[in-house]
Design a protein around this motif. Sequence first.
Motif, PDB file in Angstrom:
ATOM      1  N   GLY A   1       0.808  -1.169   0.002  1.00 47.63           N
ATOM      2  CA  GLY A   1       0.157  -0.036   0.146  1.00 47.63           C
ATOM      3  C   GLY A   1       0.585   1.106  -0.101  1.00 47.63           C
ATOM      4  O   GLY A   1       0.364   2.498   0.172  1.00 47.63           O
ATOM      5  N   TYR A   2       2.349   1.341  -0.257  1.00 45.99           N
ATOM      6  CA  TYR A   2       2.788   2.264  -0.212  1.00 45.99           C
ATOM      7  C   TYR A   2       2.999   3.141  -1.526  1.00 45.99           C
ATOM      8  O   TYR A   2       2.979   2.199  -2.661  1.00 45.99           O
ATOM      9  N   GLN A   3       2.981   4.376  -1.611  1.00 42.50           N
ATOM     10  CA  GLN A   3       3.200   5.177  -3.126  1.00 42.50           C
ATOM     11  C   GLN A   3       4.705   5.651  -2.919  1.00 42.50           C
ATOM     12  O   GLN A   3       5.112   6.341  -2.164  1.00 42.50           O
ATOM     13  N   LYS A   4       5.030   5.370  -4.257  1.00 40.45           N
ATOM     14  CA  LYS A   4       6.602   5.917  -4.620  1.00 40.45           C
ATOM     15  C   LYS A   4       6.474   7.389  -4.747  1.00 40.45           C
ATOM     16  O   LYS A   4       5.574   7.872  -5.432  1.00 40.45           O
ATOM     17  N   VAL A   5       7.358   8.341  -4.086  1.00 38.33           N
ATOM     18  CA  VAL A   5       7.348   9.775  -4.028  1.00 38.33           C
ATOM     19  C   VAL A   5       8.236   9.777  -5.277  1.00 38.33           C
ATOM     20  O   VAL A   5       8.338  10.764  -5.861  1.00 38.33           O
TER      21      VAL A   5
ATOM     22  N   VAL B   1      11.765   6.991  -2.136  1.00 40.71           N
ATOM     23  CA  VAL B   1      11.043   7.280  -1.021  1.00 40.71           C
ATOM     24  C   VAL B   1       9.603   6.771  -1.270  1.00 40.71           C
ATOM     25  O   VAL B   1       8.977   7.115  -2.529  1.00 40.71           O
ATOM     26  N   PHE B   2       8.923   6.310  -0.246  1.00 42.12           N
ATOM     27  CA  PHE B   2       7.734   5.846  -0.246  1.00 42.12           C
ATOM     28  C   PHE B   2       6.800   6.374   0.977  1.00 42.12           C
ATOM     29  O   PHE B   2       7.260   6.867   1.961  1.00 42.12           O
ATOM     30  N   PHE B   3       5.559   6.535   0.696  1.00 39.23           N
ATOM     31  CA  PHE B   3       4.576   6.861   1.922  1.00 39.23           C
ATOM     32  C   PHE B   3       3.257   6.087   1.978  1.00 39.23           C
ATOM     33  O   PHE B   3       2.988   5.667   0.668  1.00 39.23           O
ATOM     34  N   LYS B   4       2.611   6.078   3.007  1.00 35.42           N
ATOM     35  CA  LYS B   4       1.496   5.534   3.050  1.00 35.42           C
ATOM     36  C   LYS B   4       0.522   6.136   3.919  1.00 35.42           C
ATOM     37  O   LYS B   4       0.953   6.507   4.968  1.00 35.42           O
TER      38      LYS B   4
END
Length: 190
Positions: free
Chosen positions: A161-165, A184-187
Motif C-alpha cells: 500500500g505504499y506510494q512511490k514519491v 522514498v515511499f509513503f502510506k
Amino acid sequence: MTLPVTVTGPLQVQPFTPEAPVDLMSADEVRRSLPALGQLLKACVEDGAGIGFLLPMPQDKAESFWASKLPAIESGEAFLLAARQGVHIAGVVMLVKAGADNQPHRADVAKLMVHPEHRRKGLARKLMSAIDGLARSENRWMLVLDTVTGDRAEKLYPTCGYQKVGVIPDYAYNSHGHLDATTVFFKDLR
C-alpha cells in the motif's frame, strides 16, 4: 499575526495486538536479545542489505546499534517489532515517531530486515502489516520510508500500500562502498 493551528486525529485509535509470528518487543526484551538482534543485522548487512552499514560488520558494532535504540524504545518514541521462527528472531522492523511538534500524525518505518535464511516465507509482509496496526494504535497515520533503489524491498512496499514519491540519486553508500540511489515511499492509513 499568528493563526491558531488545529491538529486533528483522523484515526480511531485501537489497541495494538500483533498476530503471531510477530510480536512487539519491550525495551527489556530488546536488551536481552542484543546478541540475536546483532546477529540478524550482521547477516543482513553481509548479504548486501542497504540499511546504513558498511562491511565489515563486527558483531559488537551490530549489538551497539540496537543498544543505541533502547532510550527511544524506553521512552515510547520508537518501537521494535520482531518476527520469530520458533525461538529465533527471523526479522524486525521499527516504527519511529516523528518528533517535530507539527508532525504528531507521522512516523518513519525503518530497518525492515529478514534474515537471509528466513526469506520468502512472508515475514516481511507480516511485519509491514503489523506496523500499520502499531501506527494506528499510536494515532500515526502518515508513514514514510526509503529503500535502496533496485533492492528487492522496493518491489515489496507498493504491494503493502505504499506510494512511490521519487528517487534520490547517490543517496548513500551500500555495504560494499558504492553509491546507491534511494526510493522514498509513503502510506496514508486514513
